[in-house]
Design a protein around this motif. Sequence first.
Motif, PDB file in Angstrom:
ATOM      1  N   ILE A 173      45.195  42.239  25.803  1.00 36.33           N
ATOM      2  CA  ILE A 173      43.882  42.587  25.260  1.00 36.33           C
ATOM      3  C   ILE A 173      43.014  43.207  26.347  1.00 36.33           C
ATOM      4  O   ILE A 173      43.256  43.013  27.538  1.00 36.33           O
ATOM      5  CB  ILE A 173      43.173  41.354  24.671  1.00 36.33           C
ATOM      6  N   SER A 174      42.017  43.940  25.937  1.00 36.38           N
ATOM      7  CA  SER A 174      41.032  44.503  26.856  1.00 36.38           C
ATOM      8  C   SER A 174      39.741  43.729  26.684  1.00 36.38           C
ATOM      9  O   SER A 174      39.301  43.494  25.560  1.00 36.38           O
ATOM     10  CB  SER A 174      40.795  45.980  26.551  1.00 36.38           C
ATOM     11  N   GLN A 175      39.145  43.345  27.774  1.00 38.46           N
ATOM     12  CA  GLN A 175      37.902  42.576  27.747  1.00 38.46           C
ATOM     13  C   GLN A 175      36.894  43.211  28.699  1.00 38.46           C
ATOM     14  O   GLN A 175      37.267  43.918  29.633  1.00 38.46           O
ATOM     15  CB  GLN A 175      38.154  41.132  28.174  1.00 38.46           C
ATOM     16  N   LYS A 176      35.627  42.931  28.472  1.00 42.89           N
ATOM     17  CA  LYS A 176      34.543  43.386  29.339  1.00 42.89           C
ATOM     18  C   LYS A 176      33.953  42.181  30.051  1.00 42.89           C
ATOM     19  O   LYS A 176      34.154  41.036  29.635  1.00 42.89           O
ATOM     20  CB  LYS A 176      33.460  44.069  28.507  1.00 42.89           C
ATOM     21  N   VAL A 177      33.210  42.439  31.111  1.00 44.63           N
ATOM     22  CA  VAL A 177      32.530  41.367  31.838  1.00 44.63           C
ATOM     23  C   VAL A 177      31.671  40.575  30.862  1.00 44.63           C
ATOM     24  O   VAL A 177      30.952  41.146  30.041  1.00 44.63           O
ATOM     25  CB  VAL A 177      31.667  41.938  32.985  1.00 44.63           C
ATOM     26  N   GLY A 178      31.796  39.264  30.924  1.00 38.02           N
ATOM     27  CA  GLY A 178      31.036  38.385  30.050  1.00 38.02           C
ATOM     28  C   GLY A 178      31.797  37.953  28.808  1.00 38.02           C
ATOM     29  O   GLY A 178      31.420  36.988  28.153  1.00 38.02           O
ATOM     30  N   ASP A 179      32.882  38.674  28.475  1.00 43.14           N
ATOM     31  CA  ASP A 179      33.676  38.306  27.302  1.00 43.14           C
ATOM     32  C   ASP A 179      34.406  36.990  27.549  1.00 43.14           C
ATOM     33  O   ASP A 179      34.765  36.661  28.684  1.00 43.14           O
ATOM     34  CB  ASP A 179      34.698  39.397  26.972  1.00 43.14           C
ATOM     35  N   ILE A 180      34.641  36.254  26.483  1.00 40.87           N
ATOM     36  CA  ILE A 180      35.274  34.941  26.558  1.00 40.87           C
ATOM     37  C   ILE A 180      36.484  34.909  25.643  1.00 40.87           C
ATOM     38  O   ILE A 180      36.441  35.415  24.523  1.00 40.87           O
ATOM     39  CB  ILE A 180      34.283  33.828  26.153  1.00 40.87           C
ATOM     40  N   ILE A 181      37.557  34.297  26.131  1.00 44.15           N
ATOM     41  CA  ILE A 181      38.777  34.100  25.347  1.00 44.15           C
ATOM     42  C   ILE A 181      38.986  32.598  25.207  1.00 44.15           C
ATOM     43  O   ILE A 181      38.930  31.864  26.193  1.00 44.15           O
ATOM     44  CB  ILE A 181      39.991  34.721  26.067  1.00 44.15           C
TER      45      ILE A 181
END
Length: 59
Positions: A4-12
């Motif tokens: 997956i691609s995530q950005k700063v601040g994103d949570i998994i």
Amino acid sequence: MLVISQKVGDIIKLGSDITVKVIDIKGGKVRLGIDAPKSVNIERVQNKQDPDNKDQSEK
């Protein structure tokens, strides 16, 4: 494997009790914050060769 691609601040969320947060992305390096119960073993496994620092024997 899920990619997956995530950005700063994103949570998994992994299950109900493990959280991985993208803290920072700089110069090809990603900083992650992992929140998990003490009973979960978290182990860091590194590649033998850093792609930004080629093996000296290749020169």
